[in-house]
Enzyme design. Structure first.
Site: not given
Length: 510
Positions: A54, A84, A196, A281, A284, A330, A415
């Site tokens: 792959y 991409h 990636n 508060y 404190r 990834f 995905e």
């Protein structure tokens, strides 16, 4: 320019902060070469043996089952980068692009990616020449890696896209020439190795971490000034209280307050025998709330420090065994969750600060003139500045919603679970800007309150914090255009004017 010899996998948070802050000259440690070369040889052997692997000789994502002919392997890598590079939005600042590039160089140089030293050296040359590729802000969901941002980063190596040099946009070929480079032809696996990874997500979150650390430091200083301005007690910072609980962030935060406040001051001695029993508060419980924030910062820093040195490519090349294995490094879920926790801390720092501002406005609680100005009625003082602080703190409550619980399937459901880490990281910058505004208003208010104590001084360290502001912003004896003073205080905080008041070793990157 800072010089750094990069030994892959060993970047510290302090080094990462420095890389984000200013240009750096990188040199790759010679010890990295054998692993890099071995991973390349492994890829070449797979191709020579005509084995299917792959990302080397297949398509990507849902197209992973498509075998690519050997004569198309170089074109495959180029096509991957071009297709991409589909991001959108404003270009990232140079500091972020530089950080992304160094993170990518660090990861690739560990020798699990099958990418030639020639390509890594080209990235180093761009960083050293201060040539920063155009990377749009949006377009990644944080799995399968930060594909779009890293594709835009990689375009320049191919002679495509554009880059910024000394504030000017250059074509890719012009930018490469500045760095003494020519366009590259990527070999098998190299385009995928570049794209990636979690480097954009990690850089986004690291910027948020660095901002959060500065905000924490500023909040301790401003909180200490507010304690003095409203004649608060030092007793809640007693070490015995915090040791009894045992929370390390709380213990260390209380120690920071003791260091800043000192044992006493002219202000504290002026109300030594007052009849007040307990402070609200927001004064404190500062060690408890800010201590919890410090714990979140430290935990996020640990995760991001690991990720900054991680190999988040896919597939990974294990040269010793001759294996190329697909996995899921990834997936930026650790980064997304770290960013979500940073968001909680940034929101709470601002929320607590806003409450102290509100406290100072109330004459019954603060024992100061209403809205911190004399001749009230004619003068409105800090009335609307507190409203601004409330608006900013409220915005952060919405922005702090976790992103890591969100997911949208992509790539035709191949995905099918993603991290949303980039969105988790980038909203931290807006949140930090909001909290910086709140703290700026508290800083202005606390210094005004101390001025109204008629010449009394606070501790030596808090006087430094006070004078850092007063050197730029004058006391309010009557109303004036308020916004420029907030802007000046914000500017000082953004420069880290109060960060140095904290003891060393409290914050992860400092």
């Amino acid at each position: 320019m800072t010089e750094l010899t990069l030994k892959p996998g060993t970047l510290t948070l302090a080094q990462l902060r420095a890389i984000h802050a200013a240009p750096v000259r990188l040199q790759l440690d010679a010890s990295a070469a054998p692993a890099i070369d071995a991973s390349v040889a492994c890829v070449e052997q797979i191709i020579a043996e005509d084995r299917t692997a792959y990302g080397i000789n297949t398509g990507f994502g849902l197209l992973a089952s498509t075998r690519i002919a050997s004569h198309d392997l170089e074109n495959l890598q180029r096509s991957l980068v071009l297709s991409h590079a589909a991001g959108i939005g404003a270009p990232l600042d140079d500091d972020l692009v530089r950080l992304i590039m160094v993170l990518k160089i660090n990861s690739l140089s560990r020798g699990f990616s099958g990418i030639r030293r020639k390509v890594i050296d080209a990235l180093i040359a761009l960083v050293n020449a201060e040539v920063y590729p155009h990377i749009p802000l949006k377009g990644s969901v944080g799995a399968s890696g930060d594909l779009a941002p890293l594709a835009h980063m990689s375009l320049v190596l191919l002679g495509e896209g554009k880059a910024r040099y000394k504030g000017q946009w250059l074509s890719a070929t012009e930018a490469l020439a500045v760095a003494g480079l020519e366009p590259l032809t990527l070999a098998a696996k190299e385009g995928l190795a570049l794209l990636n990874g979690t480097q954009a997500s990690t850089a986004y979150a690291l910027r948020g971490l660095f901002y959060a650390e500065d905000l924490y430091a500023a909040a301790i200083a401003c909180g200490g000034l507010s304690v003095e301005a409203v004649l608060g007690s030092r007793s809640p910072f007693d070490a015995r209280i915090h040791e009894a609980r045992g929370q390390r962030g709380q213990i260390d935060t209380a120690a920071c307050f003791r260091d800043l406040l000192g044992d006493s001051s002219e202000v504290s001695l002026s109300h030594k025998n007052c009849d007040k029993v307990q402070d609200p508060y927001s004064l404190r419980c500062q060690p408890q709330v800010m201590g919890a924030c410090l714990t979140q910062l430290r935990q996020a820093a640990e995760v991001l420090g690991i990720e900054a040195n991680a190999v988040s490519d896919n597939p990974l090349v294990f040269a010793a065994e001759g294996d190329v294995i697909s996995g899921g490094n990834f997936h930026a879920e650790p980064v997304a969750m770290a960013a979500d926790n940073l968001a909680l801390a940034i929101a709470e720092i601002g929320s607590l600060s806003e409450r102290r501002i509100s406290l100072m406005m109330d004459k019954h609680m603060s024992q100061l003139p209403p809205f911190l100005v004399e001749n009230g009625g004619v003068n409105s003082g800090f009335m609307i500045a507190q409203v601004t602080a409330a608006a900013l703190a409220s915005e952060n409550k919405a922005l702090s919603h976790p992103h890591s619980v969100d997911s949208l399937p992509t790539s035709a459901n191949q995905e099918d679970h993603v991290s949303m880490a980039p969105a988790a990281g980038k909203r931290l910058w807006e949140m930090a800007e909001n909290t910086r505004g709140v703290l700026a208003i508290e800083w202005l208010g606390a210094c005004q309150g101390l001025d109204l104590r008629k010449g009394l001084k606070t501790s030596a360290k808090l006087e430094k914090a006070r004078q850092a502001l007063r050197s730029e912003v004058a006391h309010y004896d009557r109303d004036r255009f308020f916004a420029p003073d907030i802007e000046k205080a914000v500017e000082l905080l953004a420069k880290g004017s109060l960060t140095g008041l904290l003891p060393a070793g409290v914050l992860p990157s400092l």
